[in-house]
Design a protein around this motif. Structure first.
Motif, PDB file in Angstrom:
ATOM      1  N   SER A   1     -10.661  21.512  10.329  1.00 54.72           N
ATOM      2  CA  SER A   1      -9.204  21.621  10.166  1.00 54.72           C
ATOM      3  C   SER A   1      -8.529  20.255  10.159  1.00 54.72           C
ATOM      4  O   SER A   1      -7.520  20.066   9.465  1.00 54.72           O
ATOM      5  N   VAL A   2      -9.058  19.289  10.912  1.00 55.97           N
ATOM      6  CA  VAL A   2      -8.477  17.942  10.906  1.00 55.97           C
ATOM      7  C   VAL A   2      -8.577  17.331   9.504  1.00 55.97           C
ATOM      8  O   VAL A   2      -7.626  16.726   8.999  1.00 55.97           O
ATOM      9  N   GLY A   3      -9.720  17.497   8.855  1.00 54.06           N
ATOM     10  CA  GLY A   3      -9.886  16.985   7.500  1.00 54.06           C
ATOM     11  C   GLY A   3      -8.932  17.628   6.514  1.00 54.06           C
ATOM     12  O   GLY A   3      -8.380  16.958   5.626  1.00 54.06           O
ATOM     13  N   LEU A   4      -8.692  18.934   6.662  1.00 49.23           N
ATOM     14  CA  LEU A   4      -7.756  19.613   5.764  1.00 49.23           C
ATOM     15  C   LEU A   4      -6.340  19.068   5.934  1.00 49.23           C
ATOM     16  O   LEU A   4      -5.605  18.895   4.952  1.00 49.23           O
ATOM     17  N   ALA A   5      -5.948  18.803   7.183  1.00 50.09           N
ATOM     18  CA  ALA A   5      -4.610  18.256   7.423  1.00 50.09           C
ATOM     19  C   ALA A   5      -4.456  16.873   6.799  1.00 50.09           C
ATOM     20  O   ALA A   5      -3.407  16.542   6.226  1.00 50.09           O
ATOM     21  N   LEU A   6      -5.492  16.051   6.881  1.00 52.76           N
ATOM     22  CA  LEU A   6      -5.427  14.714   6.300  1.00 52.76           C
ATOM     23  C   LEU A   6      -5.325  14.764   4.776  1.00 52.76           C
ATOM     24  O   LEU A   6      -4.710  13.886   4.154  1.00 52.76           O
ATOM     25  N   SER A   7      -5.915  15.779   4.158  1.00 53.71           N
ATOM     26  CA  SER A   7      -5.838  15.887   2.689  1.00 53.71           C
ATOM     27  C   SER A   7      -4.399  16.119   2.230  1.00 53.71           C
ATOM     28  O   SER A   7      -4.012  15.692   1.139  1.00 53.71           O
ATOM     29  N   VAL A   8      -3.603  16.796   3.041  1.00 49.83           N
ATOM     30  CA  VAL A   8      -2.182  16.990   2.715  1.00 49.83           C
ATOM     31  C   VAL A   8      -1.478  15.640   2.664  1.00 49.83           C
ATOM     32  O   VAL A   8      -0.721  15.344   1.725  1.00 49.83           O
ATOM     33  N   LEU A   9      -1.742  14.800   3.659  1.00 50.21           N
ATOM     34  CA  LEU A   9      -1.113  13.479   3.709  1.00 50.21           C
ATOM     35  C   LEU A   9      -1.513  12.634   2.499  1.00 50.21           C
ATOM     36  O   LEU A   9      -0.686  11.915   1.933  1.00 50.21           O
ATOM     37  N   ALA A  10      -2.776  12.714   2.103  1.00 50.64           N
ATOM     38  CA  ALA A  10      -3.251  11.909   0.973  1.00 50.64           C
ATOM     39  C   ALA A  10      -2.536  12.281  -0.315  1.00 50.64           C
ATOM     40  O   ALA A  10      -2.118  11.408  -1.092  1.00 50.64           O
ATOM     41  N   MET A  11      -2.377  13.584  -0.576  1.00 54.37           N
ATOM     42  CA  MET A  11      -1.705  14.011  -1.801  1.00 54.37           C
ATOM     43  C   MET A  11      -0.211  13.660  -1.777  1.00 54.37           C
ATOM     44  O   MET A  11       0.365  13.275  -2.786  1.00 54.37           O
ATOM     45  N   ALA A  12       0.427  13.797  -0.611  1.00 54.81           N
ATOM     46  CA  ALA A  12       1.844  13.442  -0.514  1.00 54.81           C
ATOM     47  C   ALA A  12       2.045  11.950  -0.776  1.00 54.81           C
ATOM     48  O   ALA A  12       2.998  11.547  -1.462  1.00 54.81           O
ATOM     49  N   TYR A  13       1.145  11.132  -0.242  1.00 54.04           N
ATOM     50  CA  TYR A  13       1.256   9.686  -0.477  1.00 54.04           C
ATOM     51  C   TYR A  13       1.033   9.359  -1.955  1.00 54.04           C
ATOM     52  O   TYR A  13       1.753   8.533  -2.535  1.00 54.04           O
ATOM     53  N   SER A  14       0.033   9.995  -2.594  1.00 56.69           N
ATOM     54  CA  SER A  14      -0.228   9.738  -4.013  1.00 56.69           C
ATOM     55  C   SER A  14       0.979  10.100  -4.862  1.00 56.69           C
ATOM     56  O   SER A  14       1.293   9.420  -5.848  1.00 56.69           O
ATOM     57  N   ALA A  15       1.660  11.181  -4.492  1.00 49.88           N
ATOM     58  CA  ALA A  15       2.866  11.578  -5.226  1.00 49.88           C
ATOM     59  C   ALA A  15       3.956  10.519  -5.092  1.00 49.88           C
ATOM     60  O   ALA A  15       4.639  10.179  -6.077  1.00 49.88           O
ATOM     61  N   SER A  16       4.124   9.970  -3.897  1.00 50.35           N
ATOM     62  CA  SER A  16       5.147   8.951  -3.698  1.00 50.35           C
ATOM     63  C   SER A  16       4.825   7.668  -4.459  1.00 50.35           C
ATOM     64  O   SER A  16       5.725   7.003  -4.994  1.00 50.35           O
ATOM     65  N   VAL A  17       3.532   7.328  -4.533  1.00 50.24           N
ATOM     66  CA  VAL A  17       3.132   6.145  -5.309  1.00 50.24           C
ATOM     67  C   VAL A  17       3.436   6.350  -6.787  1.00 50.24           C
ATOM     68  O   VAL A  17       3.921   5.439  -7.473  1.00 50.24           O
ATOM     69  N   GLU A  18       3.155   7.557  -7.294  1.00 47.25           N
ATOM     70  CA  GLU A  18       3.420   7.827  -8.712  1.00 47.25           C
ATOM     71  C   GLU A  18       4.916   7.794  -9.013  1.00 47.25           C
ATOM     72  O   GLU A  18       5.332   7.327 -10.082  1.00 47.25           O
TER      73      GLU A  18
END
Length: 565
Positions: free
Chosen positions: A425-442
């Motif tokens: 579950s910790v890994g799944l939560a971190l994947s949310v952060l990664a996608m949100a950050y990628s969206a902000s970079v784009e």
């Protein structure tokens, strides 16, 4: 104070072996001569070095293709961004689907050792075809863009997919087989094996992402594929040389046949009633001492399947020993099917995590291709940004295994600190952060592009780092979870289920990309992911993935709370 000091020591130091005078293992493993395996001369880390060496070379080869494949398809075969991303995701999905084939053959006919030898050979042939296909422009310039080259590329890719599919479930399972679960020290060490197994895979990936990607971009694709081809042959030699120190599990017959017998027997016995107290006479075979150690106890879930084990009086005076296995199964067989059914919801809720990590081989590379890739005096290939994912894995695995586990163990009292489901579950939560950050970079990149400026590619680094840490929790955790929770006779199949989750995640990503392209690109609109990303909205895609990841995390937590291992 002394008690506190003891708690800080790794668990492996204050556990003693089950019996120092015990000569053979207690889990029924045998040596190469099919004799009971000796604890002091077989298995443990002495055997794992050879297995990890083979997996290390396989990792170099696999990632040597995967990390730069989207670039190869767009620049050499001239495929569009969407087609290349979809084909890469489909190929990666195939690489993690074929483990079902390797696991079935290993558990049913060949055993894990022989399966690895066969599929390492297939892998080597696939690398040879890839090398030849990449060399066509040099050897035969007139055929450089022909259908012959395209056919050879995809033939080589799918031979590699078959080869890696046979290797992945068997190397992790064979490595875990080297540790006797009846021995407290070896049982805990087995948990560390999965961490270091994944660590070496990522070291191989690091070499591929840096050295091989540079060779492919600057020297040539032929040389870039020839190097891993040679290493693959070397890995085969290394693996075979360790055959005398491996511990081998005895084959338990076809797992699919055993599961099918339970379903058929339960259906045939549907009229028979089980008493409410669960005291019905159920069939079980007599077991050897080693089998007793690995036996499964009867559980109350999926009670309708218990009908398969009801002892039906034999007709025509037949003895009980000759009862029809398609009418009466053993309790162990029934529990094997129950174990797999319990894992299904957890497995399904992990798929979207691997759809997120698939972005590192598709949309994140395409995003990097639209950014300024100059760092000081160097030009950074977009595919090489995944180096930060690998470095994050390589750095965090020792921290997790040597620091985090002992600290969390003090709070939870668990051997491995977090439970396997908590780790996932910790890994799944971190994947949310990664996608949100990628969206902000784009969003930042698009704003700069419309103003005539560019954003440096190093802004992608945090996405790769967060996804790398997420992999330590989820990608490693899923291997350990499915190996431990699978029936004793289906350990390779359990490892294959972990790989199948990665496969299904990549197929899911391929489907999502297709749906997004179709839904957003109709009526002449460029869509979210056009060939020129400046005309699209890749940020919308990343936000969508972040939102779906949140829903996926909530679903996983729900199933985890209901899970009963």
């Amino acid at each position: 104070m002394e008690a506190a000091a003891d708690e800080e020591k790794p668990l492996i130091h204050h556990l003693s072996p089950q019996d120092d005078g015990l000569e053979h293992t207690s889990d029924g493993t045998v040596d190469i001569n099919k004799q009971p395996a000796r604890r002091r001369s077989t298995g443990n880390w002495r055997a794992c070095y050879f297995i990890l060496g083979a997996e290390f070379t396989e990792g170099i080869c696999f990632f040597g293709i995967q990390k730069n494949l989207v670039t190869y398809l767009t620049s050499v075969l001239h495929e569009s961004n969407v087609d290349a991303a979809r084909n890469v995701s489909t190929w990666i999905g195939s690489c993690f689907f074929t483990p079902l084939i390797g696991a079935f053959l290993a558990d049913t006919y060949w055993g894990r050792y022989r399966a690895i030898v066969v599929f390492l050979s297939v892998y080597t042939v696939g690398m040879l075809v890839m090398t030849l296909s990449a060399s066509i422009p040099v050897l035969m310039p007139s055929l450089s863009t022909s259908e012959i080259q395209r056919a050879m590329v995809y033939l080589g890719l799918y031979l590699v997919a078959l080869g890696t599919g046979g290797i992945k479930p068997c190397t992790s399972a064979l490595g875990a087989d080297q540790f006797d679960t009846a021995d407290p020290v070896e049982r805990v060490t087995k948990g560390s094996f999965f961490n270091w197994y994944y660590f070496l895979i990522n070291v191989g990936s690091l070499l591929s992402t840096t050295v091989l990607v540079w060779v492919q971009d600057n020297v040539g694709w032929g040389v870039g594929y020839a190097i891993p081809m040679v290493l693959m042959g070397f890995g085969l030699v290394v693996f075979v040389s360790g055959r005398k120190v491996y511990r081998y599990k005895k084959l338990g017959g076809s797992p699919l046949k055993r599961l099918s017998q339970v379903v058929v027997a339960a259906a045939r016995n549907y009229r028979l009633k089980l008493p409410d107290d669960g005291s019905a006479p159920l069939h079980e075979e007599e077991m050897s001492p080693s089998q007793v150690n690995c036996s499964t106890e009867r559980t109350s879930q999926f009670r309708f399947l218990d009908r398969a084990a009801i002892v039906v009086p034999p007709s025509s005076g037949k003895a009980v020993e000759t009862m029809d296995p398609w009418r009466t199964c053993t309790v162990s067989q029934v529990e094997e099917l129950k174990m797999l059914l319990r894992m299904c919801p957890v497995w399904a809720s992990l798929l979207f995590f691997f759809a997120v990590t698939a972005q590192m081989s598709s949309t994140l590379i395409e995003q990097g291709m639209a950014m300024d890739n100059r760092v000081s005096r160097f030009t950074v290939p977009p595919a090489s940004l995944s180096t930060f994912d690998i470095l994050a894995v390589a750095a965090f695995i020792p921290i997790y295994d040597l620091v985090l586990v002992p600290l969390v163990r003090r709070a939870t009292g668990r051997d491995r600190g977090l439970s396997q489901l908590q780790r996932l579950s910790v890994g799944l939560a971190l994947s949310v952060l990664a996608m949100a950050y990628s969206a902000s970079v784009e969003m930042r990149r698009l704003k700069a592009a419309r103003a005539g400026r560019s954003v440096n590619i190093m802004w992608q680094t945090p996405s790769y780092v967060v996804l790398g840490v997420a992999e330590v929790f989820t990608s490693v955790g899923i291997m350990e979870f499915f190996y431990d929770e699978s029936p004793e006779t289906m350990k390779s199949m359990g490892a294959a289920l972990a790989q199948l989750a990665i496969s299904a995640g990549n197929y899911l990503n391929s489907a999502v990309l297709g749906v997004v392209a179709s839904a957003t690109g109709h009526g002449g609109a460029p869509g979210w992911i056009p060939d020129d990303l400046n005309e699209g909205h890749l940020d919308y895609f990343f936000w969508m993935m972040a939102g779906l990841s949140v829903l996926n995390l909530l679903m996983f937590i729900y199933f985890s709370l209901r899970y009963k291992g």
